[in-house]
Design a protein around this motif. Sequence first.
Motif, short mmCIF file in Angstrom:
data_model
loop_
_atom_site.label_atom_id
_atom_site.label_comp_id
_atom_site.label_asym_id
_atom_site.label_seq_id
_atom_site.Cartn_x
_atom_site.Cartn_y
_atom_site.Cartn_z
N PRO A 29 0.80 -1.24 0.00
CA PRO A 29 0.00 0.00 0.00
C PRO A 29 0.83 1.28 0.00
CG PRO A 29 -0.76 -1.49 1.72
CD PRO A 29 0.51 -2.06 1.17
N SER A 30 2.09 1.18 0.40
CA SER A 30 2.92 2.39 0.45
C SER A 30 3.69 2.63 -0.84
CB SER A 30 3.91 2.31 1.62
OG SER A 30 4.91 1.33 1.37
N ALA A 31 3.49 1.78 -1.84
CA ALA A 31 4.19 1.95 -3.12
C ALA A 31 3.93 3.34 -3.68
CB ALA A 31 3.74 0.89 -4.11
N GLY A 32 4.97 4.01 -4.09
CA GLY A 32 4.85 5.37 -4.61
C GLY A 32 5.03 6.42 -3.54
N ASP A 33 5.01 6.00 -2.29
CA ASP A 33 5.21 6.93 -1.17
C ASP A 33 6.55 6.65 -0.50
OD1 ASP A 33 2.64 8.01 -1.59
OD2 ASP A 33 1.73 6.46 -0.36
N ASP A 34 7.47 6.10 -1.28
CA ASP A 34 8.76 5.68 -0.73
C ASP A 34 9.69 6.88 -0.50
OD1 ASP A 34 9.71 6.39 -3.28
OD2 ASP A 34 9.42 4.36 -4.01
N MET A 35 10.93 6.58 -0.22
CA MET A 35 11.91 7.61 0.12
C MET A 35 12.18 8.60 -1.00
SD MET A 35 14.59 5.23 2.10
CE MET A 35 13.94 3.89 3.10
N CYS A 36 11.83 8.24 -2.23
CA CYS A 36 12.05 9.12 -3.37
C CYS A 36 10.88 10.09 -3.59
CB CYS A 36 12.28 8.30 -4.63
SG CYS A 36 13.79 7.31 -4.55
N ALA A 37 9.79 9.86 -2.89
CA ALA A 37 8.62 10.73 -3.03
C ALA A 37 8.92 12.08 -2.36
CB ALA A 37 7.40 10.09 -2.38
N PRO A 38 8.19 13.12 -2.72
CA PRO A 38 8.42 14.44 -2.12
C PRO A 38 8.06 14.47 -0.63
CG PRO A 38 6.77 14.56 -3.89
CD PRO A 38 7.15 13.14 -3.74
N GLU A 39 8.65 15.43 0.06
CA GLU A 39 8.29 15.64 1.47
C GLU A 39 6.79 15.82 1.58
OE1 GLU A 39 10.46 18.44 3.93
OE2 GLU A 39 12.14 18.32 2.53
N GLY A 40 6.24 15.32 2.67
CA GLY A 40 4.80 15.41 2.89
C GLY A 40 4.03 14.27 2.26
N VAL A 41 4.69 13.53 1.35
CA VAL A 41 4.07 12.39 0.70
C VAL A 41 4.76 11.10 1.12
CG1 VAL A 41 3.63 11.29 -1.55
CG2 VAL A 41 3.35 13.76 -1.29
N ARG A 42 6.09 11.15 1.21
CA ARG A 42 6.85 9.93 1.50
C ARG A 42 6.57 9.41 2.91
NH1 ARG A 42 11.99 13.24 0.62
NH2 ARG A 42 12.27 14.28 2.61
N TRP A 43 6.63 8.10 3.01
CA TRP A 43 6.37 7.43 4.28
C TRP A 43 7.64 7.21 5.08
CZ3 TRP A 43 2.02 3.26 4.32
CH2 TRP A 43 0.84 3.83 3.86
N PHE A 44 8.79 7.27 4.43
CA PHE A 44 10.07 7.09 5.11
C PHE A 44 11.05 8.13 4.63
CE2 PHE A 44 8.03 3.00 5.11
CZ PHE A 44 8.22 2.57 6.40
N ASP A 45 11.86 8.63 5.54
CA ASP A 45 12.88 9.60 5.16
C ASP A 45 14.03 8.89 4.44
OD1 ASP A 45 12.45 12.29 5.47
OD2 ASP A 45 13.13 12.38 7.53
N PRO A 46 14.63 9.56 3.45
CA PRO A 46 15.77 8.97 2.75
C PRO A 46 17.05 9.10 3.57
CG PRO A 46 15.28 11.14 1.87
CD PRO A 46 14.22 10.83 2.90
N LEU A 47 18.16 8.72 2.97
CA LEU A 47 19.44 8.78 3.66
C LEU A 47 19.72 10.19 4.18
CD1 LEU A 47 22.05 7.40 4.51
CD2 LEU A 47 22.99 7.91 2.26
N VAL A 48 19.45 11.19 3.37
CA VAL A 48 19.57 12.57 3.83
C VAL A 48 18.18 12.99 4.30
CG1 VAL A 48 20.19 14.93 3.20
CG2 VAL A 48 21.45 13.01 2.20
N ALA A 49 17.91 12.66 5.56
CA ALA A 49 16.57 12.85 6.12
C ALA A 49 16.28 14.33 6.34
CB ALA A 49 16.46 12.09 7.44
N THR A 50 15.08 14.73 6.00
CA THR A 50 14.69 16.13 6.17
C THR A 50 13.50 16.29 7.12
OG1 THR A 50 13.28 16.00 4.23
CG2 THR A 50 15.52 16.82 3.90
N GLU A 51 12.68 15.26 7.24
CA GLU A 51 11.49 15.38 8.10
C GLU A 51 11.74 14.87 9.51
OE1 GLU A 51 7.61 14.45 6.28
OE2 GLU A 51 8.73 14.10 4.43
N THR A 52 12.36 13.72 9.62
CA THR A 52 12.58 13.10 10.93
C THR A 52 14.01 13.28 11.42
OG1 THR A 52 13.27 10.97 10.05
CG2 THR A 52 10.90 11.30 10.37
N LEU A 53 14.90 13.62 10.49
CA LEU A 53 16.34 13.71 10.73
C LEU A 53 16.97 12.36 11.02
CD1 LEU A 53 16.50 17.04 12.79
CD2 LEU A 53 16.54 16.70 10.30
N LEU A 54 16.21 11.28 10.76
CA LEU A 54 16.70 9.92 10.95
C LEU A 54 16.52 9.15 9.64
CD1 LEU A 54 14.95 9.26 14.36
CD2 LEU A 54 17.40 9.63 14.02
#
Length: 81
Positions: A29-54
């Motif tokens: 169900p989270s397909a398309g909302d992965d780390m490559c999705a824009p902030e506010g849409v993605r379910w997980f922060d990428p390596l360079v985290a901007t929302e959670t800092l983790l």
Amino acid sequence: MQRAFDRLNSVVARAATEYGATYTDTRTPSAGDDMCAPEGVRWFDPLVATETLLPYHPTSTGMRGVADIVVVAVRASGFEG
């Protein structure tokens, strides 16, 4: 990284089945909302985290999304709590 998460999900799903628990898939169900999705849409922060800092940590959007999936699964099981 995704392979590691997929492997973990497989292990947890297998253990749930083995012990009579219900495994609820959140990856599909989270397909398309992965780390490559824009902030506010993605379910997980990428390596360079901007929302959670983790890195690889669930965002608030992701936590809400997973909670919604779990609520549907619990209701579908007939649990009235």
